[in-house]
Write a protein that holds these residues in place. Structure first.
Motif, PDB file in Angstrom:
ATOM      1  N   ALA A 145      -2.502   9.470  -0.368  1.00 47.42           N
ATOM      2  CA  ALA A 145      -3.292   9.980   0.756  1.00 47.42           C
ATOM      3  C   ALA A 145      -2.588  11.099   1.513  1.00 47.42           C
ATOM      4  CB  ALA A 145      -3.621   8.831   1.706  1.00 47.42           C
TER       5      ALA A 145
ATOM      6  N   LEU B 206      -8.723   2.663   5.173  1.00 43.06           N
ATOM      7  CA  LEU B 206      -8.262   1.447   5.846  1.00 43.06           C
ATOM      8  C   LEU B 206      -9.435   0.601   6.321  1.00 43.06           C
ATOM      9  CD1 LEU B 206      -5.284   2.858   7.947  1.00 43.06           C
ATOM     10  CD2 LEU B 206      -5.138   1.373   5.932  1.00 43.06           C
TER      11      LEU B 206
ATOM     12  N   ARG C  28      -0.610   5.123   0.374  1.00 45.99           N
ATOM     13  CA  ARG C  28      -0.168   6.038   1.429  1.00 45.99           C
ATOM     14  C   ARG C  28       0.341   7.345   0.828  1.00 45.99           C
ATOM     15  NH1 ARG C  28       1.768   1.229   3.470  1.00 45.99           N
ATOM     16  NH2 ARG C  28       3.940   1.691   2.962  1.00 45.99           N
ATOM     17  N   GLN C  29       1.106   7.257  -0.245  1.00 42.99           N
ATOM     18  CA  GLN C  29       1.626   8.469  -0.888  1.00 42.99           C
ATOM     19  C   GLN C  29       0.480   9.337  -1.417  1.00 42.99           C
ATOM     20  OE1 GLN C  29       4.288   6.759  -3.782  1.00 42.99           O
ATOM     21  NE2 GLN C  29       6.012   6.716  -2.353  1.00 42.99           N
TER      22      GLN C  29
ATOM     23  N   PHE D 215      -7.837   8.710   5.220  1.00 42.34           N
ATOM     24  CA  PHE D 215      -7.058   7.485   5.093  1.00 42.34           C
ATOM     25  C   PHE D 215      -7.558   6.424   6.068  1.00 42.34           C
ATOM     26  CE2 PHE D 215      -3.247   4.751   5.303  1.00 42.34           C
ATOM     27  CZ  PHE D 215      -3.175   4.442   3.953  1.00 42.34           C
TER      28      PHE D 215
ATOM     29  N   VAL E 241       0.524  10.718   3.208  1.00 46.75           N
ATOM     30  CA  VAL E 241       1.372  10.292   4.330  1.00 46.75           C
ATOM     31  C   VAL E 241       2.774  10.864   4.112  1.00 46.75           C
ATOM     32  CG1 VAL E 241       2.420   8.321   5.522  1.00 46.75           C
ATOM     33  CG2 VAL E 241       0.038   8.193   4.756  1.00 46.75           C
TER      34      VAL E 241
ATOM     35  N   LEU F 144       1.294   7.054  11.230  1.00 48.39           N
ATOM     36  CA  LEU F 144       1.323   7.644   9.902  1.00 48.39           C
ATOM     37  C   LEU F 144       1.142   9.150  10.059  1.00 48.39           C
ATOM     38  CD1 LEU F 144      -1.130   5.133   8.171  1.00 48.39           C
ATOM     39  CD2 LEU F 144       1.362   5.052   8.148  1.00 48.39           C
TER      40      LEU F 144
ATOM     41  N   PHE G  29       0.810  -1.216   0.000  1.00 48.81           N
ATOM     42  CA  PHE G  29       0.000   0.000   0.000  1.00 48.81           C
ATOM     43  C   PHE G  29       0.848   1.272   0.000  1.00 48.81           C
ATOM     44  CE2 PHE G  29      -2.969  -3.194   1.438  1.00 48.81           C
ATOM     45  CZ  PHE G  29      -4.107  -2.861   0.713  1.00 48.81           C
ATOM     46  N   VAL G  30       2.090   1.187  -0.474  1.00 52.22           N
ATOM     47  CA  VAL G  30       2.973   2.353  -0.531  1.00 52.22           C
ATOM     48  C   VAL G  30       2.337   3.468  -1.346  1.00 52.22           C
ATOM     49  CG1 VAL G  30       5.188   3.218  -1.409  1.00 52.22           C
ATOM     50  CG2 VAL G  30       5.106   1.069  -0.154  1.00 52.22           C
TER      51      VAL G  30
ATOM     52  N   PHE H 293       0.531  12.992   8.715  1.00 51.57           N
ATOM     53  CA  PHE H 293      -0.152  13.752   7.667  1.00 51.57           C
ATOM     54  C   PHE H 293      -0.020  15.239   7.971  1.00 51.57           C
ATOM     55  CE2 PHE H 293      -2.280   9.702   7.968  1.00 51.57           C
ATOM     56  CZ  PHE H 293      -2.583   9.356   6.661  1.00 51.57           C
TER      57      PHE H 293
ATOM     58  N   HIS I 232       6.195   7.473   8.156  1.00 52.20           N
ATOM     59  CA  HIS I 232       5.556   6.434   8.967  1.00 52.20           C
ATOM     60  C   HIS I 232       6.595   5.780   9.873  1.00 52.20           C
ATOM     61  CE1 HIS I 232       7.055   3.798   5.688  1.00 52.20           C
ATOM     62  NE2 HIS I 232       7.124   2.881   6.644  1.00 52.20           N
TER      63      HIS I 232
END
Length: 102
Positions: A30, A66, A27-28, A62, A32, A51, A23-24, A53, A35
């Motif tokens: 979203a 999840l 995350r990018q 995010f 993040v 994480l 999920f890299v 933000f 982490h």
């Protein structure tokens, strides 16, 4: 800086890490910024993830992702072994110095 703090039991750390790394890009996208993954020294079947933000809405969005797209399915969360506990955190006050409680 806002932190989405997540804790949950796992069945296998290596399986969990492989799923997390899958999920890299999510995350990018979203937002993040950074982490951290930690495990208690006395419980190798538990993970704690922070994480970071820029905003609370990013963290909330995010977390919703999840809950609905990752944790809802054993296929996308293969090592999850229980309900994740989450909190959205914001820093308060100064940080860094030990022994300077006021």
């Amino acid at each position: 800086m806002t932190t989405l703090h997540i804790e949950h039991p796992i069945t296998d750390f290596n399986v969990w890490v492989a799923a997390f790394e899958g999920f890299v890009e999510a995350r990018q996208r979203a937002g993040v910024r950074a982490h951290r993954i930690q495990r208690p020294i006395d419980d190798p079947k538990y993970v704690i993830i922070d994480l970071d933000f820029d905003t609370v809405p990013q963290a909330e969005q995010f977390l919703a992702f999840l809950r609905t797209r990752v944790w809802a399915s054993p296929a996308t969360a293969p090592a999850l072994a229980g309900e994740p506990r989450t909190r959205i955190l914001q820093p308060v006050g100064a940080t860094g110095s030990v022994g300077t409680d006021r």
